[in-house]
Design an enzyme around this catalytic site. Structure first.
Site, PDB file in Angstrom:
ATOM      1  N   HIS A 159      -7.422  -0.032  -4.943  1.00 13.86           N
ATOM      2  CA  HIS A 159      -6.847   0.871  -5.944  1.00 13.86           C
ATOM      3  C   HIS A 159      -7.714   2.133  -6.098  1.00 13.86           C
ATOM      4  CE1 HIS A 159      -4.983  -2.927  -7.922  1.00 13.86           C
ATOM      5  NE2 HIS A 159      -3.974  -2.226  -7.439  1.00 13.86           N
TER       6      HIS A 159
ATOM      7  N   ARG B 221       0.056  -1.334   1.843  1.00 12.68           N
ATOM      8  CA  ARG B 221      -0.884  -2.040   2.723  1.00 12.68           C
ATOM      9  C   ARG B 221      -0.268  -2.374   4.067  1.00 12.68           C
ATOM     10  NH1 ARG B 221      -2.108  -6.695  -1.378  1.00 12.68           N
ATOM     11  NH2 ARG B 221       0.050  -6.145  -1.797  1.00 12.68           N
TER      12      ARG B 221
ATOM     13  N   SER C 149      -5.337  -7.892  -5.970  1.00 13.45           N
ATOM     14  CA  SER C 149      -5.710  -8.430  -7.286  1.00 13.45           C
ATOM     15  C   SER C 149      -5.556  -9.945  -7.291  1.00 13.45           C
ATOM     16  CB  SER C 149      -4.834  -7.812  -8.378  1.00 13.45           C
ATOM     17  OG  SER C 149      -4.954  -6.407  -8.374  1.00 13.45           O
TER      18      SER C 149
ATOM     19  N   LYS D  35       5.465 -10.416 -12.788  1.00 14.11           N
ATOM     20  CA  LYS D  35       4.129 -11.000 -12.788  1.00 14.11           C
ATOM     21  C   LYS D  35       3.705 -11.446 -14.183  1.00 14.11           C
ATOM     22  CE  LYS D  35       2.374  -8.231  -8.916  1.00 14.11           C
ATOM     23  NZ  LYS D  35       1.459  -7.142  -8.514  1.00 14.11           N
TER      24      LYS D  35
HETATM   25  N1  COA Z   1      -5.482  -1.672  -1.145  1.00 13.37           N
HETATM   26  C1  COA Z   1      -5.412  -2.988  -1.328  1.00 13.37           C
HETATM   27  N2  COA Z   1      -4.521  -3.581  -2.180  1.00 13.37           N
HETATM   28  C2  COA Z   1      -3.693  -2.794  -2.880  1.00 13.37           C
HETATM   29  C3  COA Z   1      -3.730  -1.413  -2.743  1.00 13.37           C
HETATM   30  C4  COA Z   1      -4.680  -0.843  -1.833  1.00 13.37           C
HETATM   31  N3  COA Z   1      -4.770   0.468  -1.615  1.00 13.37           N
HETATM   32  N4  COA Z   1      -2.793  -0.888  -3.553  1.00 13.37           N
HETATM   33  C5  COA Z   1      -2.180  -1.930  -4.166  1.00 13.37           C
HETATM   34  N5  COA Z   1      -2.731  -3.078  -3.770  1.00 13.37           N
HETATM   35  C6  COA Z   1      -2.315  -4.430  -4.163  1.00 13.37           C
HETATM   36  C7  COA Z   1      -2.702  -4.892  -5.529  1.00 13.37           C
HETATM   37  O1  COA Z   1      -3.998  -5.430  -5.549  1.00 13.37           O
HETATM   38  C8  COA Z   1      -1.630  -5.900  -5.847  1.00 13.37           C
HETATM   39  O2  COA Z   1      -1.849  -7.130  -5.193  1.00 13.37           O
HETATM   40  P1  COA Z   1      -1.232  -8.533  -5.716  1.00 13.37           P
HETATM   41  O3  COA Z   1       0.225  -8.322  -6.019  1.00 13.37           O
HETATM   42  O4  COA Z   1      -1.469  -9.486  -4.606  1.00 13.37           O
HETATM   43  O5  COA Z   1      -1.986  -8.889  -6.932  1.00 13.37           O
HETATM   44  C9  COA Z   1      -0.398  -5.277  -5.226  1.00 13.37           C
HETATM   45  O6  COA Z   1      -0.895  -4.449  -4.188  1.00 13.37           O
HETATM   46  C10 COA Z   1       0.404  -4.418  -6.162  1.00 13.37           C
HETATM   47  O7  COA Z   1      -0.135  -4.420  -7.466  1.00 13.37           O
HETATM   48  P2  COA Z   1      -0.378  -3.144  -8.325  1.00 13.37           P
HETATM   49  O8  COA Z   1      -0.533  -1.936  -7.454  1.00 13.37           O
HETATM   50  O9  COA Z   1      -1.514  -3.423  -9.263  1.00 13.37           O
HETATM   51  O10 COA Z   1       0.891  -3.017  -9.208  1.00 13.37           O
HETATM   52  P3  COA Z   1       2.341  -3.626  -9.205  1.00 13.37           P
HETATM   53  O11 COA Z   1       2.994  -3.570  -7.877  1.00 13.37           O
HETATM   54  O12 COA Z   1       2.301  -4.925  -9.900  1.00 13.37           O
HETATM   55  O13 COA Z   1       2.987  -2.527 -10.162  1.00 13.37           O
HETATM   56  C11 COA Z   1       4.662  -1.468 -11.489  1.00 13.37           C
HETATM   57  C12 COA Z   1       4.341  -2.424 -10.340  1.00 13.37           C
HETATM   58  C13 COA Z   1       3.895  -1.853 -12.754  1.00 13.37           C
HETATM   59  C14 COA Z   1       4.276  -0.050 -11.089  1.00 13.37           C
HETATM   60  C15 COA Z   1       6.194  -1.592 -11.703  1.00 13.37           C
HETATM   61  O14 COA Z   1       6.533  -2.927 -11.994  1.00 13.37           O
HETATM   62  C16 COA Z   1       6.702  -0.683 -12.816  1.00 13.37           C
HETATM   63  O15 COA Z   1       6.906   0.489 -12.607  1.00 13.37           O
HETATM   64  N6  COA Z   1       6.879  -1.245 -14.045  1.00 13.37           N
HETATM   65  C17 COA Z   1       7.399  -0.503 -15.181  1.00 13.37           C
HETATM   66  C18 COA Z   1       8.870  -0.789 -15.394  1.00 13.37           C
HETATM   67  C19 COA Z   1       9.731   0.136 -14.553  1.00 13.37           C
HETATM   68  O16 COA Z   1       9.709   1.340 -14.675  1.00 13.37           O
HETATM   69  N7  COA Z   1      10.563  -0.440 -13.692  1.00 13.37           N
HETATM   70  C20 COA Z   1      11.499   0.377 -12.930  1.00 13.37           C
HETATM   71  C21 COA Z   1      11.492   0.053 -11.507  1.00 13.37           C
HETATM   72  S1  COA Z   1      12.734  -1.169 -11.219  1.00 13.37           S
END
Ligand code: COA
Length: 160
Positions: free
Chosen positions: A18, A91, A129, A42
Site C-alpha cells: 500500500h 497485483r 493484509s 470483508k
Molecule cells: N501490493 C500488495 N498488496 C496490495 C497492494 C499492493 N500494491 N495493493 C492492495 N493490496 C492488497 C491488500 O493488502 C488487500 O489484500 P487482502 O484482500 O488479501 O487482505 C487487497 O489487495 C485489497 O485490499 P485493500 O486495497 O486494502 O482494499 P479493498 O479492496 O478491501 O477496498 C474498497 C475496497 C474499500 C475500496 C471498496 O469496497 C469501496 O469502495 N467501498 C466503499 C463502498 C463503495 O463505494 N462501493 C461501490 C463500489 S460497488
C-alpha cells in the site's frame, strides 16, 4: 488547478505494498487522500481508529498525503474531497477483474472520476493484509510486510 486523488482501501492493516502505491500516486498527483472505507465483503479485524493510526504512522513525513475514514460510497467521498481520480493497486490478473467491475460502477455513478491502476511491484506480489493477519495469528514473521512502526500494533492485536 490542484490535482487530488483518493487511494481507498480497507487497510486492515496497511502493508508495504500500500505504501509503495501511495508514494507513486503522490508523484502523479498534487495531493493523495488515503481513505479507509468499508468493504462489505470483508469482516474487519482492526478497528478503523487503529487502521488510521497505522496509516498515519506509515505516511509520516509524506508531504501532500493525508489520511481519513469515510462511512459511505467511494464516489461521495471523492466528490467531498474534490478528487479527479481514484488510485488502486493491481497485483495480478485476478485483481484486475474485480477492480475493473468496481471502476465501471464508480464511473456510472460519477463519470468525471477516473480510476487509475498502478501495477504492484513484483516484490510485493506475495504481500497482502490477509497474509499479515494470518502470519501474525500463527506466530510467523510478518514484519517484512508492514511499514516500520506498525509491526508492534499488529503483534499486540494477536497477542494471546
Ligand atoms: N501490493 C500488495 N498488496 C496490495 C497492494 C499492493 N500494491 N495493493 C492492495 N493490496 C492488497 C491488500 O493488502 C488487500 O489484500 P487482502 O484482500 O488479501 O487482505 C487487497 O489487495 C485489497 O485490499 P485493500 O486495497 O486494502 O482494499 P479493498 O479492496 O478491501 O477496498 C474498497 C475496497 C474499500 C475500496 C471498496 O469496497 C469501496 O469502495 N467501498 C466503499 C463502498 C463503495 O463505494 N462501493 C461501490 C463500489 S460497488
Amino acid at each position: 488547478m490542484e490535482r487530488v486523488c483518493v487511494y481507498p482501501g480497507s487497510f486492515d492493516p496497511v502493508t508495504v505494498g500500500h505504501v509503495d502505491i501511495i508514494r507513486r500516486a503522490r508523484h502523479l498527483f498534487d495531493r493523495v487522500v488515503v481513505a479507509v472505507l468499508h468493504n462489505p465483503a470483508k469482516t474487519g479485524c482492526f478497528p478503523v481508529a487503529q487502521r488510521l493510526d497505522m496509516l498515519k504512522c506509515a505516511c509520516q513525513g509524506m508531504d501532500g498525503v493525508s489520511v481519513a475514514a469515510f462511512d459511505g460510497l467511494l464516489v461521495d467521498f471523492a466528490h467531498q474531497e474534490g478528487a479527479c481520480a481514484v488510485v488502486r493497486g493491481i497485483r495480478a490478473a485476478g485483481d484486475y477483474e474485480a477492480e475493473k467491475t468496481m471502476a465501471d460502477i464508480n464511473a456510472r455513478l460519477m463519470p468525471e472520476l477516473e480510476t487509475v491502476f498502478l501495477p504492484a511491484r513484483p516484490e510485493h506480489a506475495c504481500v497482502s493484509s490477509s497474509a499479515v493477519r494470518e502470519l501474525a495469528a500463527f506466530g510467523g514473521d510478518f514484519a517484512f510486510m508492514v511499514p516500520e512502526g506498525c509491526a508492534e500494533q499488529v503483534a499486540r492485536r494477536f497477542a494471546k
